[in-house]
Design a protein around this motif. Sequence first.
Motif, PDB file in Angstrom:
ATOM      1  N   SER A 181      23.762  81.799   6.083  1.00  0.00           N
ATOM      2  CA  SER A 181      25.085  82.599   5.953  1.00  0.00           C
ATOM      3  C   SER A 181      24.707  83.930   5.575  1.00  0.00           C
ATOM      4  CB  SER A 181      26.148  82.026   4.728  1.00  0.00           C
ATOM      5  OG  SER A 181      26.376  80.831   5.165  1.00  0.00           O
ATOM      6  N   LEU A 182      23.788  84.135   4.886  1.00  0.00           N
ATOM      7  CA  LEU A 182      23.532  85.621   4.775  1.00  0.00           C
ATOM      8  C   LEU A 182      22.967  86.263   5.864  1.00  0.00           C
ATOM      9  CD1 LEU A 182      23.235  87.914   2.529  1.00  0.00           C
ATOM     10  CD2 LEU A 182      20.844  87.201   1.808  1.00  0.00           C
ATOM     11  N   GLY A 183      22.094  85.731   6.467  1.00  0.00           N
ATOM     12  CA  GLY A 183      21.706  86.324   7.902  1.00  0.00           C
ATOM     13  C   GLY A 183      22.544  86.221   9.011  1.00  0.00           C
ATOM     14  N   GLU A 184      23.766  85.461   8.792  1.00  0.00           N
ATOM     15  CA  GLU A 184      24.835  86.007   9.856  1.00  0.00           C
ATOM     16  C   GLU A 184      25.650  87.147   9.254  1.00  0.00           C
ATOM     17  OE1 GLU A 184      27.228  82.401   9.855  1.00  0.00           O
ATOM     18  OE2 GLU A 184      25.688  81.203  10.783  1.00  0.00           O
ATOM     19  N   ALA A 185      25.731  87.313   8.008  1.00  0.00           N
ATOM     20  CA  ALA A 185      26.585  88.329   7.424  1.00  0.00           C
ATOM     21  C   ALA A 185      25.697  89.823   7.787  1.00  0.00           C
ATOM     22  CB  ALA A 185      26.610  88.134   5.907  1.00  0.00           C
ATOM     23  N   ALA A 208      33.773  86.537   6.352  1.00  0.00           N
ATOM     24  CA  ALA A 208      33.828  84.990   6.307  1.00  0.00           C
ATOM     25  C   ALA A 208      32.369  84.511   6.087  1.00  0.00           C
ATOM     26  CB  ALA A 208      34.156  84.390   7.563  1.00  0.00           C
ATOM     27  N   ALA A 209      31.242  85.335   6.517  1.00  0.00           N
ATOM     28  CA  ALA A 209      29.949  84.918   6.346  1.00  0.00           C
ATOM     29  C   ALA A 209      29.509  85.362   4.811  1.00  0.00           C
ATOM     30  CB  ALA A 209      29.032  85.603   7.114  1.00  0.00           C
ATOM     31  N   ASP A 210      29.864  86.185   4.344  1.00  0.00           N
ATOM     32  CA  ASP A 210      29.733  86.836   3.047  1.00  0.00           C
ATOM     33  C   ASP A 210      30.276  85.429   1.894  1.00  0.00           C
ATOM     34  OD1 ASP A 210      28.213  88.818   3.082  1.00  0.00           O
ATOM     35  OD2 ASP A 210      30.047  89.929   3.537  1.00  0.00           O
ATOM     36  N   GLU A 211      31.626  85.073   2.238  1.00  0.00           N
ATOM     37  CA  GLU A 211      32.168  84.000   1.496  1.00  0.00           C
ATOM     38  C   GLU A 211      31.430  82.969   1.646  1.00  0.00           C
ATOM     39  OE1 GLU A 211      34.507  84.469  -0.769  1.00  0.00           O
ATOM     40  OE2 GLU A 211      34.713  86.623  -0.376  1.00  0.00           O
ATOM     41  N   GLU A 256      29.653  80.759  -1.628  1.00  0.00           N
ATOM     42  CA  GLU A 256      29.952  79.215  -1.793  1.00  0.00           C
ATOM     43  C   GLU A 256      28.765  78.552  -1.959  1.00  0.00           C
ATOM     44  OE1 GLU A 256      32.860  78.075   1.261  1.00  0.00           O
ATOM     45  OE2 GLU A 256      34.471  79.681   0.349  1.00  0.00           O
ATOM     46  N   ALA A 257      27.896  78.672  -0.980  1.00  0.00           N
ATOM     47  CA  ALA A 257      26.588  78.056  -0.958  1.00  0.00           C
ATOM     48  C   ALA A 257      25.727  78.369  -2.091  1.00  0.00           C
ATOM     49  CB  ALA A 257      26.017  78.139   0.350  1.00  0.00           C
ATOM     50  N   LEU A 258      25.578  79.389  -2.519  1.00  0.00           N
ATOM     51  CA  LEU A 258      25.127  79.591  -4.073  1.00  0.00           C
ATOM     52  C   LEU A 258      25.565  79.091  -5.178  1.00  0.00           C
ATOM     53  CD1 LEU A 258      23.902  83.398  -3.232  1.00  0.00           C
ATOM     54  CD2 LEU A 258      22.589  81.027  -2.618  1.00  0.00           C
ATOM     55  N   ASP A 259      26.924  79.122  -4.978  1.00  0.00           N
ATOM     56  CA  ASP A 259      27.599  78.148  -6.035  1.00  0.00           C
ATOM     57  C   ASP A 259      27.268  76.845  -6.318  1.00  0.00           C
ATOM     58  OD1 ASP A 259      29.097  80.644  -7.118  1.00  0.00           O
ATOM     59  OD2 ASP A 259      30.908  80.310  -5.798  1.00  0.00           O
ATOM     60  N   ARG A 260      27.241  76.328  -4.858  1.00  0.00           N
ATOM     61  CA  ARG A 260      26.994  74.802  -5.057  1.00  0.00           C
ATOM     62  C   ARG A 260      25.426  74.607  -5.341  1.00  0.00           C
ATOM     63  NH1 ARG A 260      29.471  75.289   0.068  1.00  0.00           N
ATOM     64  NH2 ARG A 260      27.374  74.867   1.109  1.00  0.00           N
ATOM     65  N   ALA A 261      24.644  75.758  -5.020  1.00  0.00           N
ATOM     66  CA  ALA A 261      23.245  75.500  -5.518  1.00  0.00           C
ATOM     67  C   ALA A 261      23.032  75.873  -7.014  1.00  0.00           C
ATOM     68  CB  ALA A 261      22.548  76.452  -4.842  1.00  0.00           C
ATOM     69  N   SER A 321      15.658  97.282   3.194  1.00  0.00           N
ATOM     70  CA  SER A 321      17.218  97.120   3.224  1.00  0.00           C
ATOM     71  C   SER A 321      17.718  96.280   1.877  1.00  0.00           C
ATOM     72  CB  SER A 321      17.709  96.635   4.405  1.00  0.00           C
ATOM     73  OG  SER A 321      17.607  95.350   4.728  1.00  0.00           O
ATOM     74  N   GLU A 322      18.886  96.523   1.439  1.00  0.00           N
ATOM     75  CA  GLU A 322      19.569  95.735   0.364  1.00  0.00           C
ATOM     76  C   GLU A 322      19.605  94.085   0.771  1.00  0.00           C
ATOM     77  OE1 GLU A 322      23.465  95.780  -2.461  1.00  0.00           O
ATOM     78  OE2 GLU A 322      23.575  97.111  -0.848  1.00  0.00           O
ATOM     79  N   GLY A 323      20.104  94.015   2.125  1.00  0.00           N
ATOM     80  CA  GLY A 323      20.384  92.667   2.539  1.00  0.00           C
ATOM     81  C   GLY A 323      18.914  91.802   2.732  1.00  0.00           C
ATOM     82  N   GLN A 324      17.914  92.525   3.245  1.00  0.00           N
ATOM     83  CA  GLN A 324      16.852  91.891   3.485  1.00  0.00           C
ATOM     84  C   GLN A 324      16.058  91.797   1.866  1.00  0.00           C
ATOM     85  OE1 GLN A 324      15.824  91.173   6.252  1.00  0.00           O
ATOM     86  NE2 GLN A 324      13.659  90.302   5.535  1.00  0.00           N
ATOM     87  N   GLU A 325      16.244  92.454   1.100  1.00  0.00           N
ATOM     88  CA  GLU A 325      15.880  92.180  -0.345  1.00  0.00           C
ATOM     89  C   GLU A 325      16.275  90.687  -0.763  1.00  0.00           C
ATOM     90  OE1 GLU A 325      16.231  95.754  -2.784  1.00  0.00           O
ATOM     91  OE2 GLU A 325      14.845  96.967  -1.670  1.00  0.00           O
ATOM     92  N   ALA A 326      17.681  90.851  -0.613  1.00  0.00           N
ATOM     93  CA  ALA A 326      18.498  89.686  -1.092  1.00  0.00           C
ATOM     94  C   ALA A 326      17.844  88.430  -0.195  1.00  0.00           C
ATOM     95  CB  ALA A 326      20.174  89.782  -0.893  1.00  0.00           C
ATOM     96  N   MET A 327      17.634  88.575   0.787  1.00  0.00           N
ATOM     97  CA  MET A 327      16.973  87.233   1.505  1.00  0.00           C
ATOM     98  C   MET A 327      15.810  86.919   1.064  1.00  0.00           C
ATOM     99  SD  MET A 327      17.722  85.128   4.167  1.00  0.00           S
ATOM    100  CE  MET A 327      18.698  85.890   5.408  1.00  0.00           C
ATOM    101  N   GLU A 328      14.818  87.902   0.769  1.00  0.00           N
ATOM    102  CA  GLU A 328      13.678  87.740   0.339  1.00  0.00           C
ATOM    103  C   GLU A 328      13.680  86.961  -1.158  1.00  0.00           C
ATOM    104  OE1 GLU A 328      11.379  91.485   0.354  1.00  0.00           O
ATOM    105  OE2 GLU A 328      11.153  91.091   2.816  1.00  0.00           O
ATOM    106  N   GLY A 329      14.577  87.554  -1.904  1.00  0.00           N
ATOM    107  CA  GLY A 329      14.773  86.999  -3.493  1.00  0.00           C
ATOM    108  C   GLY A 329      15.171  85.293  -3.208  1.00  0.00           C
ATOM    109  N   LEU A 330      15.968  85.327  -2.422  1.00  0.00           N
ATOM    110  CA  LEU A 330      16.558  83.847  -2.047  1.00  0.00           C
ATOM    111  C   LEU A 330      15.323  82.943  -1.579  1.00  0.00           C
ATOM    112  CD1 LEU A 330      20.175  84.269  -0.749  1.00  0.00           C
ATOM    113  CD2 LEU A 330      19.703  83.638  -2.763  1.00  0.00           C
ATOM    114  N   ALA A 331      14.624  83.601  -0.805  1.00  0.00           N
ATOM    115  CA  ALA A 331      13.470  82.579  -0.156  1.00  0.00           C
ATOM    116  C   ALA A 331      12.432  82.385  -1.350  1.00  0.00           C
ATOM    117  CB  ALA A 331      12.747  83.477   0.851  1.00  0.00           C
TER     118      ALA A 331
END
Length: 860
Positions: A772-776, A724-727, A731-736, A613-623
């Motif tokens: 936050s991505l997991g919650e979204a 809200a979870a997407d936002e 925001e967290a990735l902007d801080r990173a 899934s697209e979300g899971q791929e994004a999660m693995e990329g962030l990991a």
Amino acid sequence: MPDLPETVTRRLRLPLALTWVGILAERVARCFWPLWCLCAALLGGLMLGLQDALPLEFLWVLLVGSALAALGLAAWGAWRFRWPRRGEALARMDAMLPQRPLAALADRQAVGRGDAASEALWARHQSRMQEAAAGARSVQPDLRLSRRDPHGLRYIALLILAVAMLFGSAWRIGDVRDLRGTGAALAQGPVWEGWIEPPAYTGLPSLYLADQAEAFEVPEGSRITLRFYGELGALSLAETVSGRTEDLGAATDAEQSFALTQSGELRIDGPGGKGWVVAVRPDLAPQIALIPEEGRTSFDGQMQQVFKAVDDYGVTGGQAIIRLDMDAVERRYGLATAPEAREPIELTLPLPIAGDRAEFTETLVENLSQHPWAHLPVTMTLEAEDAAGQTGQSAAYEMPLPARRFFDPVAAAVIELRRDLLWSRDNGRRVAQVIRAISHAPEDKLFRPASAYLRLRFILRRLETAMESGTFTAERRDQIAEAMWELAVLIEDGDIGDALARMQQAQERLSEAMRNGANEDEIAELMQELRDATQDYLRQKMQQAQRDEDQGLDSPQQDRNAMELSQQDLQDMMDRIQELMEQGRMAEAQQALQEFQELMENLQMAERGQGGSEGQEAMEGLADTLREQQGLSDQAFRDLQEQFNPGANSGQSGQNEGRSGGEGRGQSHEGQGGRGEGSGQTPGSQQGQGEGQPSGQSDLAERQEALRRELERQRGNLPGGGSAADEATREALDRAGDAMEGAENALRNNDLAGAIDQQSQAMEALREGMRSLGEAMAERQNQQPGGQGETEGAAGQQRADPLGREPGFGRHTGTQDNLLQGEDVYRRARELLDEIRRRSGEGDRPEIERNYLERLLDRF
């Protein structure tokens, strides 16, 4: 009106009777409404005791005047009343029908009799009128009196009667019959009245003393109010129920009030006096008890203690008091020092948000992991209080104070030193010595992540500086203890990706040693390394699963269907490998090791079964980005060590293997401009560096820049929209990204310490973004139906009930949000209850939903 045909009369018999009764009701109401208003008002006044409040003369005038008025109103109503006739009922029914068919059916042919055509036409007309008359219905009466009673006197009379029925007594009406025989006595002699008011918290009604039997029972604390009328001294009070010994007034006082504290007698002496035997029902103290067998402690140390409370009228508050059990404390090491005085822990007990508090079971939820008494023997005592101020106490329950457990040896040591420091500031020098011993020439990979070593040395420096300068206050001690807690959590939680990499590295090194014919000592050492790495990986997996369970998250569907291996199964496989190697059967041992590697890879593939899934791929990329950033931070830390202690890492270059910024000649940051294989030197130890910025740090800055650009790409490809979870994820990735840019600038300016700080902030922001991505992802799954062909579907894809709870699997039932987080648990519960009540009162909602909401409110 002439008679109707028999067939029509038979069909209209019931509607006609009902219409006639309606007309009768109308005329009775219009003619006699003043009479029944007067009767209702007078009856209500007598039930409320009007005869006791008015002087006898006024009362007689009122009664006689009311009687005369009633006679006059009755005569006036009878004069106006007209008995309804059958023809009037027929006329009213006929007026409600088109063409007035009933009147037409009563007509007789006057012209054209004897003429066949004329008679046929008349018969046809009568037939049509009979068909129209078949639709005749009874007419509802018009009972409205607003034109005759513009001031609403009838409503005033009904209000007086309703209040009298609620708060008065029908027996008082009988007192009017005695006015003739006792009028002289009342005019000359005394009278009395009294009330009994139970305490407000009991919820019981007030009682009229004159209505009570000779023996009655009331709650303790009830207040009696007496009033004597007439000649002073004619009536007197004698009682033994108040227990008063001081501030006693005269027994003949006109007004007296006192509380009932004990059973006894109450007597009014004098004309018309009376006596009672009063039984006072005592208000029992509340009872509360802990239910230890139902208590549990979550992975992160959150204590859940179940208790039960009982009171006859309801518990109004309570608290749990935790005291250190000094007699049970093992006084050794840091605990051998005399402890600093600490107040007992007092926790407010939760009460039911609504409903009956006379008997209930609740759960005390608290996390005391950071308290100095964590895991030390304590006694817990529960106290409950009722509205009367009485307190009930449970038996002291002995237990170790529930808190989080640390399994990593270094993390456990830091927590123990933190406990000693909080136990007494006199342990400061001992704690500093132990920290210095732990951090002196540490073994390879003792501190994971490597930045933990730098944080421990910083804590040591703060501690020693505070003690040497004489500023080691309680406040400074608490700040250091907080830093030690954060360090222990960092070491304990670690990173599951690092644990997996260490296990894979240990497998590869053991396989290479077996191929190269290493001696038994080397193989035994590498086998032990594989055992330790596997144990660490399994521990990280167990901790992650426990975290997910505590947060109400279900495991993926593939995990439930995958092969379940216990820790003992893996240990047996490694024992088999070691046994084959000891027997010299290297080929078979190599094959068994290969099977072990394939098994672990299959388990990892099962865990990544939903990675398409697209979300899971994004999660693995962030990991992966997080692991890359961790590697860069470790490399920066080693370079910082090399600056202050040249050659300290020389033994870690050529022989060690790593990945993602690891040590030695292993893999560098894939695709990030690493130096590749066989580097042989750490970036901070290259020779030939000219003036200005070291080339190793320049290389780190370039890799940091590449990682930041990769993060920007991943942020632009995030799925989802405006939730809200997407936002929060963006925001967290902007801080990173900002922290990575700060680390990049610090590396270019040769500020390794600042770079490490910025990298730590970037990693923390990345972790927050992943959460936050997991919650979204979970929210989006909740909004989608189950996939086609699935028999169960993921837990997050099932339909939720109106409260957001999901069916889940097995015992994993409920929302994916942890409702017990934060300090506003009870406020949120009240808001939820108010929302349920609001929705249940909305009439436009479907009946099935309102029935469901009412069932939720049944217990309240």
